[in-house]
Motif scaffolding. Sequence first.
Motif, short mmCIF file in Angstrom:
data_model
loop_
_atom_site.label_atom_id
_atom_site.label_comp_id
_atom_site.label_asym_id
_atom_site.label_seq_id
_atom_site.Cartn_x
_atom_site.Cartn_y
_atom_site.Cartn_z
N PRO A 49 -0.18 -10.43 11.74
CA PRO A 49 0.98 -10.91 12.50
C PRO A 49 2.26 -10.19 12.07
O PRO A 49 2.55 -10.06 10.88
N GLY A 50 2.99 -9.70 13.05
CA GLY A 50 4.23 -8.98 12.77
C GLY A 50 4.03 -7.50 12.55
O GLY A 50 4.98 -6.72 12.59
N ALA A 58 -2.12 -6.96 19.31
CA ALA A 58 -2.04 -8.33 19.82
C ALA A 58 -3.43 -8.89 20.07
O ALA A 58 -3.73 -10.05 19.76
N LEU A 59 -4.31 -8.05 20.64
CA LEU A 59 -5.69 -8.48 20.87
C LEU A 59 -6.39 -8.77 19.55
O LEU A 59 -7.07 -9.80 19.41
N GLY A 60 -6.25 -7.88 18.58
CA GLY A 60 -6.92 -8.06 17.29
C GLY A 60 -6.51 -9.35 16.62
O GLY A 60 -7.36 -10.09 16.10
N ILE A 61 -5.21 -9.66 16.65
CA ILE A 61 -4.72 -10.87 16.01
C ILE A 61 -5.21 -12.12 16.75
O ILE A 61 -5.65 -13.09 16.13
N ASN A 470 14.85 -4.84 18.37
CA ASN A 470 13.70 -5.11 17.51
C ASN A 470 12.72 -6.10 18.14
O ASN A 470 12.44 -7.17 17.61
N HIS A 471 12.19 -5.72 19.28
CA HIS A 471 11.14 -6.49 19.95
C HIS A 471 10.00 -6.75 18.98
O HIS A 471 9.42 -5.82 18.41
N ASP A 472 9.66 -8.01 18.77
CA ASP A 472 8.56 -8.35 17.87
C ASP A 472 7.80 -9.54 18.43
O ASP A 472 8.11 -10.06 19.51
N GLU A 473 6.79 -9.98 17.68
CA GLU A 473 5.91 -11.03 18.15
C GLU A 473 6.64 -12.35 18.35
O GLU A 473 6.42 -13.06 19.33
N GLU A 474 7.54 -12.69 17.43
CA GLU A 474 8.27 -13.95 17.55
C GLU A 474 9.14 -13.95 18.80
O GLU A 474 9.17 -14.92 19.57
N PHE A 475 9.86 -12.85 19.03
CA PHE A 475 10.69 -12.73 20.23
C PHE A 475 9.84 -12.89 21.48
O PHE A 475 10.23 -13.60 22.42
N GLU A 476 8.67 -12.27 21.49
CA GLU A 476 7.84 -12.32 22.69
C GLU A 476 7.36 -13.73 22.98
O GLU A 476 7.24 -14.13 24.14
N LYS A 477 7.10 -14.52 21.95
CA LYS A 477 6.69 -15.90 22.18
C LYS A 477 7.75 -16.68 22.94
O LYS A 477 7.46 -17.38 23.92
N TYR A 478 8.99 -16.54 22.50
CA TYR A 478 10.06 -17.25 23.19
C TYR A 478 10.24 -16.75 24.62
O TYR A 478 10.48 -17.54 25.54
N VAL A 479 10.12 -15.44 24.82
CA VAL A 479 10.36 -14.87 26.14
C VAL A 479 9.29 -15.29 27.13
O VAL A 479 9.59 -15.71 28.25
N VAL A 480 8.01 -15.19 26.75
CA VAL A 480 6.95 -15.51 27.71
C VAL A 480 6.94 -17.00 28.04
O VAL A 480 6.41 -17.41 29.07
N ARG A 481 7.52 -17.80 27.17
CA ARG A 481 7.62 -19.23 27.47
C ARG A 481 8.87 -19.55 28.27
O ARG A 481 8.84 -20.36 29.20
N GLY A 482 9.99 -18.93 27.92
CA GLY A 482 11.27 -19.39 28.44
C GLY A 482 11.83 -18.64 29.63
O GLY A 482 12.66 -19.19 30.36
N ALA A 483 11.44 -17.39 29.84
CA ALA A 483 11.97 -16.65 30.98
C ALA A 483 11.41 -17.22 32.28
O ALA A 483 10.34 -17.83 32.31
N HIS A 484 12.15 -17.04 33.37
CA HIS A 484 11.70 -17.52 34.68
C HIS A 484 10.88 -16.46 35.42
O HIS A 484 9.96 -16.79 36.16
N ILE A 485 11.24 -15.20 35.23
CA ILE A 485 10.60 -14.09 35.94
C ILE A 485 10.24 -13.02 34.93
O ILE A 485 11.08 -12.62 34.12
N LEU A 486 9.01 -12.55 34.97
CA LEU A 486 8.57 -11.49 34.05
C LEU A 486 8.13 -10.27 34.85
O LEU A 486 7.47 -10.40 35.89
#
Length: 602
Positions: A49-50, A58-61, A470-486
């Motif tokens: 992780p990280g 991401a797949l491996g983790i 600094n795009h990282d795993e933690e940032f991506e978690k918040y984004v895929v949950r909170g954004a309206h459009i991806l």
Amino acid sequence: MAGSERHDVGHSTQVPDNGNFLDAIGRSDLQKVITPKTPLVAVSMEMIPGLIAGGLGALGIDQNSERQARSIPSISITLLLDNWRQGIDGNFCQQIKIYTPDFEAQGFQKVTDVAIFREDGREEGLDVYTRRIANHINLGLRGDLGYLYEGPTFSELRLRQQNALGFGGFKAVKKLQSMGEIEYEDAAYNDLNEAATFAYGLAYLSDLVDQGLGFPDALSHTKEKSVYINHSLVQAAVVAYPLEWMERFVFRNVLQLVESWVRYLYEMNGRTGFLNLSHLMLEIAGIYAGVSKRHAEIASRRFARLNHDPVNFQANTNGIFMRKWFHPRAYDLLRTSGIINEHDLPTDDYKDRVGYLETPRLLEDQEQETQELIQYLASERADQYGKPIIIPDDAIIVAWARRWDKYKRPEMAFRDPDRLASILVGNNMHYLLAGKPHPDSEPMNQSLHDVLVTIDQHPVLKQRVHFAVNHDEEFEKYVVRGAHILLNTPEDGYDDPDEDQEACATGIFKPSKKVFISTRSGGMADVEEEPYLRIVGSNYNEQAESLYQCLEQAGEIVADTQAWGDLVRRRLKVFLPIISSAEMLKRKLNTASPREASTITA
């Protein structure tokens, strides 16, 4: 700010499943096949992780987490490398800072060390760390190997990293066995994640010969026990190493018979003095897997063995570990509604149950996740100016967060800055952008610079487009949950699917309650029904225009509560069996250990 350490957001405690998962997938027979003595062995350059660069890690983790949660006896092998953080200077140029992750804080403990051989017979020492969770052992190797993917793909350092992963990893397994730390006798199968794991396959083969098995039988056994997972139709991560490098770095770590076999493969190749690692993997492994249906189909047409025999890549589309990527409220809703069972597998009537999900509850969850994203950005992340990212509470958030690579086309939305600005203002949108070019990729570093300059020079975009450094795993978690459009904008071959370059795009499966805009590439091509807004066009300009039209349409859907709820339910109905990493693990077990071949006993 952006570099601070935080807890693992929404990552639920993993409760061992014991044999129940195997019973649930109709493979109780595998309880005698996959055991502590004959575990599943997964090898990957990225599995911490990280410490990931893209979908491969991401797949491996996520698969690691899935095996742990299902209590599948397994060993994962990876490198504990340095990593790098992204910074943006005053001229909008990417800067990097190398750091060493705190592996002990992640639960790793040093237990021993091993050594492999490199040029001139010199030894390269590697520290061996382990972390145990249920029936799973994480095995990490640490040495003087630089940072993850340091330098160009074709470099001695990359080969040293691959040697450390493969030869060092196998030596570590054998040493832990001799120390009584593990019960390992043989692998149920070796899960070899991309061509960078070639050295593990050679080490496994060499050990069989060393035990007295004749070379043909040893090679046959290695093929039977090895699955080669290919991720990139671009083959950007696959190089052809010169024979001279093999002589200096690789052959010192294998027996003479294995060296002679590899030399024979060089002769077969016909390119004087070079051998592509993907060709080597096709000779080591007996099972080949692609990470989406289209990927497997294209790879089966593009790839061939050295003797020109065709190969068949089996499709096993990347899944996600839902307990990690879904917000706890969203995950609990799937469980309590009977949409997924205790193993995270879709229930028999999941489509009917998805249809009963009420829009107000889905909307309530989305609003909570959006507010958590807005608060996180304001308190924990910095933009390209070094300032906190402030997004109004009532804004519609559009996000593009990917590895910054040419074929993913991160610049597409900025082709017409005025058009994008008009869409953002007209729909009360803010655009969240993130991505890290490889430090040695001058074209992609320039691409990032150019996009940031475009944003800075446009008064509307400067206010409404936020580059999260600094795009990282933690940032991506918040984004895929909170954004309206991806957004997902990779090349899709236009009119020729064979020209696709996106293998899967694992990130497309992480969001649930989103309006998704994408080309029909990678995993998006797994299904005939398209519960997303599709970017179409026979060339780049047409697809850019289509992207703008999709953004307009997405704004209308988000504003229309009922239309939004209908799209969310359609997305879950279509993609749930694909996105579940539990389903992916089921498919992988059935591929690697077909029922009729499951005769191993501990």
